[in-house]
Scaffold this motif. Structure first.
Motif, short mmCIF file in Angstrom:
data_model
loop_
_atom_site.label_atom_id
_atom_site.label_comp_id
_atom_site.label_asym_id
_atom_site.label_seq_id
_atom_site.Cartn_x
_atom_site.Cartn_y
_atom_site.Cartn_z
N LEU A 182 -15.73 60.57 47.83
CA LEU A 182 -15.58 59.30 48.54
C LEU A 182 -16.70 59.10 49.55
O LEU A 182 -17.14 57.97 49.80
N TYR A 231 -16.20 52.31 49.01
CA TYR A 231 -14.90 52.19 48.37
C TYR A 231 -14.26 50.88 48.82
O TYR A 231 -14.18 50.58 50.00
N VAL A 246 -10.94 48.06 48.06
CA VAL A 246 -9.68 47.80 47.39
C VAL A 246 -9.77 46.43 46.74
O VAL A 246 -9.99 45.42 47.40
N GLY A 254 -6.21 47.91 43.22
CA GLY A 254 -6.69 49.26 42.94
C GLY A 254 -7.96 49.51 43.70
O GLY A 254 -8.60 48.59 44.20
N GLY A 255 -8.35 50.78 43.79
CA GLY A 255 -9.56 51.09 44.53
C GLY A 255 -10.75 51.19 43.59
O GLY A 255 -10.63 51.69 42.48
N ALA A 286 -11.92 54.70 58.40
CA ALA A 286 -11.25 54.52 57.11
C ALA A 286 -10.13 53.49 57.21
O ALA A 286 -10.08 52.53 56.43
N PHE A 287 -9.24 53.66 58.18
CA PHE A 287 -8.00 52.88 58.13
C PHE A 287 -8.04 51.61 58.96
O PHE A 287 -7.33 50.67 58.66
N TYR A 299 -14.02 53.39 54.09
CA TYR A 299 -13.56 54.71 53.67
C TYR A 299 -14.72 55.69 53.50
O TYR A 299 -14.58 56.87 53.78
N GLY A 318 -15.79 57.04 56.85
CA GLY A 318 -14.67 57.88 57.30
C GLY A 318 -14.67 59.20 56.58
O GLY A 318 -14.52 60.27 57.19
#
Lengths: 330, 278
Positions: free
Chosen positions: A65, A70, A72, A76-77, A291-292, A297, A300
């Motif tokens: 990753l 990345y 979404v 899906g990713g 990331a969040f 991501y 992160g």
């Protein structure tokens, strides 16, 4: 507590099945050999599957990753490989070098130093106390240890809460600060001082109890001899206690280092620690926020890999220390 | 303390002072949490050492308005699932590494040590994605599986110590008496390793009970919060309801403390090698 990992366990005898049958039946012996070969692996299989699936595989994924952007899409990713972009961005950002890494490293070393020092002092104290007071102190230590990181953090925040917190009010009434305007949590110095207090409070019991267990293994004669030679308490500590249980100190120091590098909850829950104040980022929080909260991501993950590499380096030292105590330990 | 001379004066003052200091440092946060939880005017408490009164209204509030009963139940479910699975898997693995010599045994042990060091923040990103892809977010099962994995390395290390201390002769005697391996396991090994199993279970339970990062990230439906995350809802950005925060903190902390005090004598050998840090 005599045979801790630290002080060395009795050597495990090489396992042997029941004695081979006197007749020497070849088939039976071969079957027994097969059982001997596969049995440990059958016993290990479930654990290895869980560890591989939930710890090792994600670790590989986080590495992958970190090389991707990345996103979404459609539930899906989708990852697009971008090479080492995230790493070069990360490693050239001033945020990393000026804030994140210093916060992580200084905080970890402060916590380790204080945890080990306080833990050792308390172990020496326990060693001098009579049975009753030793019991009372042990239970108090257990209470500090048992306090979950989450609730412990809330209590320390409450104690240092601007205006209403007990410490703020006392400091205000003594004239140290103006409780109306002082917020301990906005600057990284006081912010991490409080986090350090929290981590040390939670972490020193382990050191105290382990070192105390080590102290019990030191023969009294050594101290008597030292006293006869005219060594004072300080000299006896440095020349007898420390060398004798050096492995214990090594292990508690390395374990504390590993734990304190990955402190997350205690920092994240403090006001501003959840990403709203960049000043107080540490590596774990930075990775999590990227990331969040920022949906980045890749960065992160790169930060997470960096943290993992740091911890693995420390782990190697840990394992080498264990091995130096004698391979039969493992 | 280290420099305490043998002079009676120093130890007569120094020792009690050290004990008092230690008790204050360790117990004061606990006291402050519980007494704030009981104080009806919690948020105005300031520097008053004694609560302004004793009432259970904050506890009632967290159950009635805060749904804290559900969170405690969720934590208990996840904790129990973690205990059962982790203790069982770890026992098998511990027997393998403590009782048998086999190729790659040391490598397996080193791998277990290494995965124990992996930071949770490194795992939370990929596991979140993995769990989302398998539709396991917001699921107590999904969270339990993560906790099982988290508590396994430490449980294996701990139990390995316990299994190793059981004299080999005990097993050999059972073999000579004609017991099969499974029979030996149930009637000889298991009873002997039971204290270790109890200790391991409690530590696995505490791991699950205290964990914050995964529960906070994975559980977004408020009826699926664990207790450690449930406290967060009372914790406001600008104004915090300290009574409910401390009441729910007390509910999360006190069971763990009771566990610790009960089991601390049984923890014995291997535990010193591992950790219970949150």
């Amino acid at each position: 507590m005599k045979d801790t990992l630290v002080s060395g366990e009795p050597k495990i005898p090489a396992p042997r099945g029941p004695r081979p049958p006197d007749g020497g039946a070849e088939a039976a012996r071969r079957r027994k050999k097969l059982i001997t070969l596969t049995r440990p692996w059958l016993l290990l299989a479930p654990s290895l599957v869980v560890l591989a699936g939930l710890l090792l595989w994600p670790l590989i994924q986080v590495g992958k990753l970190s090389l991707q952007d990345y996103e979404v899409k459609f539930g899906g990713g989708v990852g697009t490989f971008t090479g080492f972009d995230h790493y070069s961005d990360l490693l050239t950002s001033s945020l990393l070098w000026k804030t994140v890494l210093p916060n992580t490293v200084f905080f970890a070393f402060a916590c380790v130093g204080l945890t080990v020092a306080l833990g050792t002092l308390v172990a020496l104290l326990l060693n001098r106390l009579g049975a009753t007071w030793r019991m009372i102190c042990s239970i108090a230590i257990l209470a500090a240890w048992a306090m979950p990181a989450v609730t412990g953090t809330y209590v320390w925040i409450w104690l240092f809460q601007p205006q209403d917190g007990m410490v703020s009010q006392i400091a205000g009434s003594v004239g140290l600060i103006d409780p109306e305007t002082t917020n301990w949590f906005t600057e990284r110095g006081p912010f991490y001082a409080i986090a350090t207090l929290n981590v040390v409070h939670h972490g020193f019991p382990f050191v105290a109890i382990t070192v105390f267990a080590g102290l019990l293994t030191i023969p009294k004669e050594l101290y008597e001899a030292g006293e006869l030679d005219g060594a004072n308490a300080w000299q006896r500590f440095w020349n007898i206690t420390v060398p004798t249980i050096k492995p214990v100190f090594l292990v508690v120091t390395i374990l504390s280092t590993i734990w304190d590098f990955k402190v997350f909850t205690q920092v994240y829950l403090q006001p501003g620690g959840d990403g709203s104040n960049e000043e107080v980022y540490n590596l774990g929080v930075f990775s999590y926020i990227q990331a969040f909260a920022k949906n980045d991501y890749g960065t992160g993950a790169a930060a997470a890999v960096l943290l993992t590499v740091l911890l693995l380096a420390i782990t190697v030292v840990y394992i080498r220390t264990l091995f130096r105590q004698g391979e039969e330990d493992l | 303390m280290t420099t305490t001379r043998r002079t009676t004066l120093a130890s007569r003052i120094g020792l009690p002072a050290a004990v008092i200091g230690l008790l204050l440092f360790t117990l004061f946060p606990v006291y402050w949490m519980v007494s704030t939880a009981l104080d009806p005017k919690a948020s105005l408490r300031g520097s008053d050492v004694l609560p302004s009164g004793i009432s259970f209204e904050h506890f009632e509030f967290v159950f009635d308005k805060g749904n804290f009963g559900t969170y405690l139940l969720n934590s208990a479910i996840v904790g129990l699932a973690t205990i059962v699975a982790a203790a069982l898997l770890a026992l098998f693995a511990a027997i393998a590494v403590a009782r048998f010599k086999f190729r790659f045994r040391t490598s397996v042990l080193i791998m277990i040590l290494i995965v124990q060091m992996v930071p949770l923040e490194a795992l939370v990103i990929p596991l979140f994605i993995q769990m989302r892809d398998y539709d396991m977010l917001n699921s107590l099962l999904g969270l339990s599986i993560v906790y099982i994995a988290l508590s396994l390395p430490f449980a294996i290390w701990t139990l390995r110590g316990f299994v190793a201390t059981i004299p080999k002769e005990v097993e050999e005697a059972a073999y000579i008496d004609g017991a099969s391996w499974p029979r030996m396991f149930w009637s000889v090994l298991l009873p002997l390793v039971a204290p270790g199993l109890v200790a391991t279970s409690i530590f696995a339970f505490i791991t699950a009970w205290n964990e914050f990062v995964f529960a906070y990230t994975f559980m977004k439906g408020s009826d699926k919060y664990t207790a450690a995350v449930g406290i967060y809802q009372f914790f406001g950005e600008n104004s915090t309801a300290w009574g409910p925060v401390m009441a729910s903190s007390t509910l999360v902390t006190v069971p763990v403390m009771i566990f610790f005090v009960i089991v601390h004598r049984k923890l014995g050998s291997g535990l010193a090698a591992g950790a219970v840090k949150g």
